[in-house]
Structures are given as C-alpha cells and as structure tokens.
Scaffold this active site. Structure first.
Site, PDB file in Angstrom:
ATOM      1  N   HIS A 121       0.843  -1.177   0.040  1.00 26.02           N
ATOM      2  CA  HIS A 121      -0.068   0.058  -0.021  1.00 26.02           C
ATOM      3  C   HIS A 121       1.020   1.246   0.002  1.00 26.02           C
ATOM      4  O   HIS A 121       2.124   1.103   0.496  1.00 26.02           O
ATOM      5  CB  HIS A 121      -0.800  -0.074   1.233  1.00 26.02           C
ATOM      6  CG  HIS A 121      -2.033   0.840   1.192  1.00 26.02           C
ATOM      7  ND1 HIS A 121      -1.569   2.303   1.587  1.00 26.02           N
ATOM      8  CD2 HIS A 121      -3.290   0.892   1.185  1.00 26.02           C
ATOM      9  CE1 HIS A 121      -2.711   2.932   1.735  1.00 26.02           C
ATOM     10  NE2 HIS A 121      -3.586   2.027   1.418  1.00 26.02           N
ATOM     11  N   ASP A 198       3.176  -3.987   8.006  1.00 26.13           N
ATOM     12  CA  ASP A 198       2.142  -3.365   7.857  1.00 26.13           C
ATOM     13  C   ASP A 198       0.773  -4.298   8.268  1.00 26.13           C
ATOM     14  O   ASP A 198       0.483  -4.852   7.388  1.00 26.13           O
ATOM     15  CB  ASP A 198       1.880  -2.527   6.425  1.00 26.13           C
ATOM     16  CG  ASP A 198       0.528  -2.109   6.147  1.00 26.13           C
ATOM     17  OD1 ASP A 198      -0.138  -2.129   7.043  1.00 26.13           O
ATOM     18  OD2 ASP A 198       0.345  -1.658   5.075  1.00 26.13           O
ATOM     19  N   GLN A 201      -4.317  -4.677   7.116  1.00 23.62           N
ATOM     20  CA  GLN A 201      -5.357  -5.593   6.767  1.00 23.62           C
ATOM     21  C   GLN A 201      -5.478  -6.939   7.482  1.00 23.62           C
ATOM     22  O   GLN A 201      -6.339  -7.853   6.923  1.00 23.62           O
ATOM     23  CB  GLN A 201      -5.255  -5.927   5.205  1.00 23.62           C
ATOM     24  CG  GLN A 201      -5.259  -4.647   4.304  1.00 23.62           C
ATOM     25  CD  GLN A 201      -6.662  -3.965   4.270  1.00 23.62           C
ATOM     26  OE1 GLN A 201      -7.721  -4.809   4.591  1.00 23.62           O
ATOM     27  NE2 GLN A 201      -6.874  -3.005   3.741  1.00 23.62           N
ATOM     28  N   LYS A 224     -10.410   0.130  10.448  1.00 20.14           N
ATOM     29  CA  LYS A 224     -10.644  -1.146   9.816  1.00 20.14           C
ATOM     30  C   LYS A 224     -11.088  -2.413  10.588  1.00 20.14           C
ATOM     31  O   LYS A 224     -11.456  -3.520  10.099  1.00 20.14           O
ATOM     32  CB  LYS A 224      -9.280  -1.500   8.896  1.00 20.14           C
ATOM     33  CG  LYS A 224      -9.031  -0.468   7.884  1.00 20.14           C
ATOM     34  CD  LYS A 224      -8.004  -0.829   6.992  1.00 20.14           C
ATOM     35  CE  LYS A 224      -7.092   0.068   6.200  1.00 20.14           C
ATOM     36  NZ  LYS A 224      -8.102   0.754   5.042  1.00 20.14           N
ATOM     37  N   CYS A 361      -4.671   2.483  -3.565  1.00 23.47           N
ATOM     38  CA  CYS A 361      -3.550   3.137  -3.111  1.00 23.47           C
ATOM     39  C   CYS A 361      -2.341   1.947  -3.330  1.00 23.47           C
ATOM     40  O   CYS A 361      -1.488   1.817  -2.424  1.00 23.47           O
ATOM     41  CB  CYS A 361      -3.717   3.394  -1.493  1.00 23.47           C
ATOM     42  SG  CYS A 361      -4.858   4.548  -1.231  1.00 23.47           S
TER      43      CYS A 361
END
Lengths: 406, 146
Positions: A121, A198, A201, A224, A361
């Site tokens: 991302h 990261d 997600q 999220k 993104c």
C-alpha cells in the site's frame, strides 16, 4: 454468535441504498461500527470527557484510566510484552511514517538498503521512498511470483547484509494474500535488518501475535477493525523505541522544558505529542472486546469461507478476471472484461452494493498486474453468502448493461 | 436510484463516444501543446494534444485510459473546442463545470451538442471528476501557454 445476531449489532447495515438493501462490501477500506463501539464513545463524551494526564480532577482521572486501560487492552490483543511498546497514532500511515522518520532517517546511510515488495500500500511504500532519498539508501523490491505470492527464496536473494529495513504488508489489500511474515522476519534478522510490518489488513481479521511474528515494528488502524477513525497503533520493540527521537514535539510528551532545551517523557508517551484521540481509544478498546467476544479465529474462518464461496460464484461469470491466488483472506479484486471498474461500481451502487473501484492506493501493484485500476469486494464478520449472491447478480446486470457497447 | 437513473448517466450518445472515440490518437505536428493529466483517486489518465495558432485551437487529439464517462467526455471536448478561440474554449470549460455540477448555465453562442448528454453525471457526484478530467487538461494546456 449467529450471523443475524452479529448483523443486528451494526445499525448502519439496516438500510436501503438506491431502493435496495445495502450490501456493504468495502470493509477493507473501512469497516462498519457495532453499537458497543458507538455507545462507548457516546458515554465517554456524555459522562467523563476530559483531558488526560494533567487534570487533578475526577473526570481527568477517569479519562486517563480509560485511555491507559485501552493501551493495556491493545497490548494484550497483539501479544506485546509491555504497554510501553504501544504508541497511539492517527492510523497505520502515521505509524509507518513515524518509523520511516524516527528510525530510518536516523540510522540509514548511503549504501544501506531498504527492502519492500511491489504489493505494498502507498502507506508502506512512499515513506520508504522518501527515507531512501533522504539518506542515500537504496530501495529494493522482493519480486513476486506470478500469482502474487512471495517465495522465501526470493526474499533470501533480495535481502543482503547491507539491508537495514525490510518493510512488508502482513496481508495484501489487493491480492488478499497472507505473507509469511514470521519467516521473512527470520531472514531479515539473520542479515542484521529489522522488519516493519503493515498490519492494517491483518489485525482486523485474524489473531496477531507480534512476539510470535518477531516483528520489530507493527502498525495497524482502528477504523478497519470496527473501531473509530483517527486512531491507530505503532507497536515497536522497547529497545528500538528507547533509542528513537520523537517525530512530533509539543504538549504532553515532555519531561522538562527550559528556554533552550527540553527532555522527553519515558515510553510510550514521548511519541504522543498534543492531545491524543481519547474518545477513539475508548472506542478501539470496545472494538477489541467486541471482536474477542466473537473470536478472531471464528471471524477469520467466516471470512475465508466467504472468499472461497465468492471465488466459486464469481468464476461462473464469463469474462471476469480475478487477481491473486486462491488461498486468501476475505477480499476479491477483479475486472469485468473491458468494463471500467468505475462503471462497474456505479452500476453496482444503483443496486445498493458498495464496492471499491480504483488503484486501491497500490499503483505499483496495478502496474505489476498490468491494469490501471480494478474493482474490489471485501468482506468482514457481518457479510453473508446472500450478499455475495447479490454481488454476482449485480455483476451479471452490469455485463448486460454494457453488452452492446463492449 | 434505479436503472432509469443509470440510463440518464449512460446515455446512448455517451456510449457511442466511448465506443467510437473521436479525435483519438496523437497530433502529428511539431508545434503542439502536450498535457498529461490524471485523476489520482482512481488512476484514470489522459494525454491531450492541442494545436494552437493565433489564439485559436486548430486541432485536438487525445489518448488515455479511463472509464466510459472520462473517455467519452474527452472525445466530446476535443470535438467541441476545435475551431474555438482559446478564450471561448476556456469559457466553455467554465460553463461545462456549471452544467456537470447541476447548476444553471447558458450555452450562449457555444454549441454544446453531444456534451449535453453528460448532464446526467450531476446526479452521480462521485463521477463528476471523471467528466471534468479532459476539460481540466485543456484548461491547463491553454493557461500554461498564455
């Protein structure tokens, strides 16, 4: 909890959009919020809104306890050793930028390497581009396999003893792949590098244990994972955080301020300048309780089952192109023949179905896929197979609608 | 919103421009303005070539990738501005911007022709930027040249 019981906890889902029941398939962009989160934040504002760490008064103490209690809850949620390792940020992007500034720019010199992947991302890509430019370090990419997965052999070939940072998504927001972060961490550490993960997600959808992953830094967002916007977390190993300078300075993060010099508070507060998102921390704690009540393993299973079902059903549509491997979390990125994803999303919206269309993104990944944009349907604990059926019907209508022009 | 509204968005004339874009390609002249413009939120991109002589747009061509709205709008825009003075073209862009936002506008002595078919976009706020991409490119090229 049954799916209808779960859905009843999300008031936003019970509405019509453009004359159809809302089918919300955009949770990878942001998730919806359960009553427990909405009410916890409402209660904070109604009953004990106050600034933290400074007031002597009772409300100030209640707010501080809630804010620090939430930090402890987050610590346990991701398996960190100490709540000193939990830094509140504005979100994943701010957390990754903090590492790229306070760690990377201070430690890296010319000839050093930062290793990332083409599936990152932009939030886990541009901060490293900028850090490389600022320090003279080289930015390198681990090549992807044809199906979008990462093979450890490719990692071993890319990471060298000049690599200082490996930064990688735990789960791809486009391909839905779960990357072998734990094994990649070993390779990074064997080469004397740190690993930055990261987790935007992954954290909402599966059990995360930062110590088991052996991540040096791990970032995620509240919004999220059924929590509020405006809050995220940077986890960092204490030994690393201790040796970093704050990115932001100002109120609340100081130990002592004099005319020409100042000193900082200890961890975690030295990285938390200004009034923090207090109501949001309360909301995030409520979101963690909510997710844990249902169980992260149950959520993960539910979503993988939805993904499997979605792949089976979507593949029956002639002309559809699905990106990424079969083994994936609950999201499907696709293109419908030559119909532009924008047009797909507009026709679906007319049917009450919300999907994302665009580059997500992840422009370098779009380039790797050889497309300029895609459509994406992403699922969460409240989605159903009926909604996937609605998506499939919507896509069939889209095809019909555009059939005479394409 | 229903498929009727969709029909308002995807009018036949729009789909015709999408399927058979006018003025698609590169301008094969030496003295031309080249403008690259993209829509950062979705990745749509257009390259516009303008041939301007004596403050008049003599020719216009475009290449690019994007959705039906952005590409049909580019096709219509190139048709419309060909032969206009640069001032008129800029003024037309302003009027187009009003039209696409659902505001009242006067065509004055300008020929909107097919462009009127894009009025339905005003009911789809998320798609307005698609329709204005080519016009913004034209504005940028002319203003940069002034």
């Amino acid at each position: 909890m049954s799916i209808s019981a779960i859905r009843s906890q999300f008031p936003i889902l019970d509405q019509e959009v453009n004359g159809h029941p809302l089918v919300y398939l955009d949770s990878a962009a942001t998730s919806q919020k359960p009553i427990a989160v909405i009410e916890a934040m409402d209660r904070y504002y109604r009953e004990y809104n106050s600034n933290i760490h400074r007031g002597v008064h009772t409300l100030g103490t209640r707010a501080t306890d809630a804010f620090e209690g939430a930090r402890e809850k987050i610590r346990a949620f991701i398996g960190a050793k100490s709540s000193k390792e939990i830094i509140y940020t504005r979100g994943t992007t701010a957390a990754l930028n903090l590492v790229a500034h306070s760690y990377a720019r201070a430690k890296l010199t010319e000839g050093d390497e930062i290793v990332i992947t083409p599936m990152e991302h932009h939030a886990n890509l541009i901060p490293w581009q900028q850090a490389a430019k600022a320090t003279g370090a080289t930015l390198k990419y681990i090549p992807l396999q044809e199906d979008g997965t990462i093979q450890l052999e490719a990692v071993r070939e890319t990471v060298t003893d000049r690599t200082k940072i490996v930064a990688i998504a735990h789960v791809s927001n486009v391909l839905g792949t779960i990357n072998p972060v734990k094994e990649i961490a070993d390779i990074a550490h064997d080469n004397g590098a740190i690993i930055v993960v990261d987790g935007a997600q992954s954290t909402p959808h599966m059990k995360v244990d930062v110590q088991d992953l052996n991540a040096d830094f791990f970032a995620f967002s509240g919004h999220k994972m059924s929590g509020p916007t405006g809050i995220g977390v940077l986890y960092g190993k204490q030994s690393l955080l201790e040796n970093m300078e704050p990115l932001e300075t100002g109120g609340e993060m100081i130990d002592f301020v004099d005319y020409y010099d100042s000193t900082w508070k200890e961890l975690p507060w030295k990285f938390e300048a200004g009034t923090m998102p207090i109501a949001e921390s309360v909301g995030l704690a409520a979101a963690i309780d909510f997710l844990q009540d249902i169980g992260l393993d149950a959520i993960h299973q539910h979503e993988t089952a939805l993904a499997t079902y979605a792949l089976e059903r979507l593949e029956t549509i002639e002309g559809i192109q699905i990106y990424g491997p079969r083994d994936r979390v609950g999201l499907v990125t696709f293109n419908l023949g030559d119909v532009h994803p924008h047009d797909v999303a507009t026709v679906l919206d007319a049917e009450g179905i919300a999907v994302r269309a665009g580059h997500h993104c992840a422009q370098p990944l779009m380039k790797w896929l050889g497309v300029s944009s895609t459509a994406r349907a992403s699922f969460y604990l409240y989605n159903t197979t009926d909604e996937i059926d609605a998506l499939v019907e919507g896509l069939k209508k889209t095809k019909e609608y555009f059939s005479d022009v394409l | 919103m229903s498929f009727n509204n969709l029909d308002q968005l995807y009018r036949q004339v729009i789909m015709d421009h999408y399927k058979n874009p006018r003025n698609k390609g590169q301008l094969d002249v030496e003295d031309k303005l080249t403008i690259d413009m993209n829509n950062p939120t979705c990745g749509d991109r257009i390259q516009l070539h303008l041939q301007v002589e004596d403050n008049k747009i003599v020719d216009a061509k475009f290449t690019g990738e994007g959705c039906s709205i952005s590409l049909s709008s580019a096709s219509m825009m190139t048709e419309a501005v060909k032969g206009l003075s640069v001032d008129k073209a800029l003024h037309m862009s302003e009027l187009f911007s009003e039209m696409i936002q659902g505001n009242d506008y006067e065509e004055e002595d300008l020929d909107f022709g097919d462009i009127q078919a894009l009025q339905g976009v005003s009911k789809f706020p998320a798609r307005i930027k698609c329709a204005t991409l080519a016009w913004k490119a034209m504005e940028k090229g002319i203003k940069g040249n002034q």
